[in-house]
Design an enzyme around this catalytic site. Structure first.
Site, PDB file in Angstrom:
ATOM      1  N   ARG A 225       0.851  -1.187   0.000  1.00  0.00           N
ATOM      2  CA  ARG A 225       0.000   0.000   0.000  1.00  0.00           C
ATOM      3  C   ARG A 225       0.886   1.236   0.000  1.00  0.00           C
ATOM      4  O   ARG A 225       1.910   1.280   0.681  1.00  0.00           O
ATOM      5  CB  ARG A 225      -0.906   0.018   1.244  1.00  0.00           C
ATOM      6  CG  ARG A 225      -1.994  -1.063   1.224  1.00  0.00           C
ATOM      7  CD  ARG A 225      -3.048  -0.748   0.169  1.00  0.00           C
ATOM      8  NE  ARG A 225      -4.091  -1.755   0.093  1.00  0.00           N
ATOM      9  CZ  ARG A 225      -4.114  -2.740  -0.793  1.00  0.00           C
ATOM     10  NH1 ARG A 225      -3.111  -2.892  -1.642  1.00  0.00           N
ATOM     11  NH2 ARG A 225      -5.115  -3.590  -0.829  1.00  0.00           N
ATOM     12  N   HIS A 273       0.650  -0.241 -10.399  1.00  0.00           N
ATOM     13  CA  HIS A 273      -0.241  -1.086  -9.607  1.00  0.00           C
ATOM     14  C   HIS A 273      -0.580  -2.382 -10.355  1.00  0.00           C
ATOM     15  O   HIS A 273      -1.753  -2.732 -10.545  1.00  0.00           O
ATOM     16  CB  HIS A 273      -1.529  -0.342  -9.236  1.00  0.00           C
ATOM     17  CG  HIS A 273      -2.186  -0.897  -7.994  1.00  0.00           C
ATOM     18  ND1 HIS A 273      -2.798  -0.098  -7.056  1.00  0.00           N
ATOM     19  CD2 HIS A 273      -2.318  -2.171  -7.544  1.00  0.00           C
ATOM     20  CE1 HIS A 273      -3.287  -0.862  -6.085  1.00  0.00           C
ATOM     21  NE2 HIS A 273      -3.007  -2.126  -6.362  1.00  0.00           N
TER      22      HIS A 273
END
Length: 310
Positions: A225, A273
């Site tokens: 994250r 991502h």
């Protein structure tokens, strides 16, 4: 008939349109999967992405569970209207993708591949890298993904040490926990991988003080994250030469703004991502198994602990 509401990215619906009904039928479940419910009170299960516009679950009075298509649930876990059981996605395809990304980028930095790919002066430098057994990896986060990555790297003979906030035991992997354990693994890690969920306890886990514990020239890989690392502290350590490189797949704001310093920094690699993605073929099986369990009155898989946030 069991009614399942798909409430995630419309662009991904085509991947689930045929496989979900087929797997439900194969499991002996008389169910219909729709993208728009006639009325919320008729819905038994919500197949959900936390980025979806649905944020008020109050009207879904019959819903037995919200089944997330994502591994991370921090966007939704604190929603006061979500009183139904919430399950996160744990899927073999997602795990395999994460393992491949972590192993690939660990080997890239371990072998020093960049200096051979980017070599405009055609410098002949036959310096060999150390062997994997001489390189230590600190795996921050020993959940399903972190454990899988730790085992894969240990299988390549890296010295892997695991860390988690609470005590864990993984056969073959020395595990540490708490603040003292974090300092120990960071001080020894040549490669530090962050694979933790975003919670109040993990935000800015790698701040200036803890980054200062790391070995000179150490490399950070963050496929977990974006909020796990203090961006300013990371850039300062890279600028000072304290760290060797940071390969980052997740960010506080996504897509990463074009003017962000990470794009321009010579010691930062940005990947968009892509370390792990939910693949419909595997995720659909997990969703159907949880629906089967719900209909049979059995415990759900991968149930989120609201107090812990994951």
């Amino acid at each position: 008939m069991t009614l399942c509401l798909y409430f995630a990215a419309p662009a991904v619906w085509d991947e689930y349109r045929e496989i979900l009904p087929a797997l439900l039928a194969e499991a002996g479940i008389d169910a219909e999967v729709v993208t728009k419910a006639p009325e919320p009170a008729a819905v038994d299960y919500i197949l959900y992405a936390p980025s979806a516009p649905l944020q008020d679950f109050t009207a879904f009075t019959r819903c037995k569970a919200v089944l997330s298509l994502w591994a991370g649930v921090e966007r939704i876990v604190g929603n006061a209207t979500l009183t139904q059981p919430l399950c996160r996605m744990v899927d073999t395809g997602l795990t395999e993708g994460m393992v491949e990304w972590v192993v690939g980028h660990s080997l890239r930095h371990h072998l020093g591949i960049d200096r051979h790919i980017v070599n405009p002066s055609h410098l002949w430098d036959p310096t060999c890298p150390p062997l994997a057994r001489e390189r230590r990896v600190a795996m921050l986060g020993m959940g399903a993904l972190g454990t899988a990555c730790a085992r894969a790297l240990a299988g390549l003979n890296f010295q892997v040490q695991g860390w988690s906030r609470t005590e864990k035991s993984v056969p073959g992997i020395p595990c540490f926990h708490g603040e003292a354990g974090l300092e120990a693994v960071l001080r020894g890690g040549d490669i530090v991988v962050t694979l933790l969920p975003k919670t109040p306890e993990t935000e800015n886990l790698l701040d200036a003080r803890r980054i200062g514990w790391m070995k000179p020239g150490a490399v950070i890989l963050n496929p977990g994250r974006g909020a796990l690392i203090d961006d300013a502290a990371l850039l300062a350590a890279l600028d000072a030469g304290a760290l060797g490189h940071a390969t980052l797949d997740v960010f506080r704001v996504e897509p990463l703004p074009a003017d962000h310093a990470f794009w321009r920094h010579p010691k930062v690699t940005v990947t968009p991502h892509i370390a792990a993605d939910t693949r419909a073929t595997g995720a659909a099986k997990v969703l159907v198994e949880n629906i089967r369990r719900g209909e049979a009155g059995e415990p759900f898989l991968h149930l989120v602990d609201r107090a812990r946030g994951y």
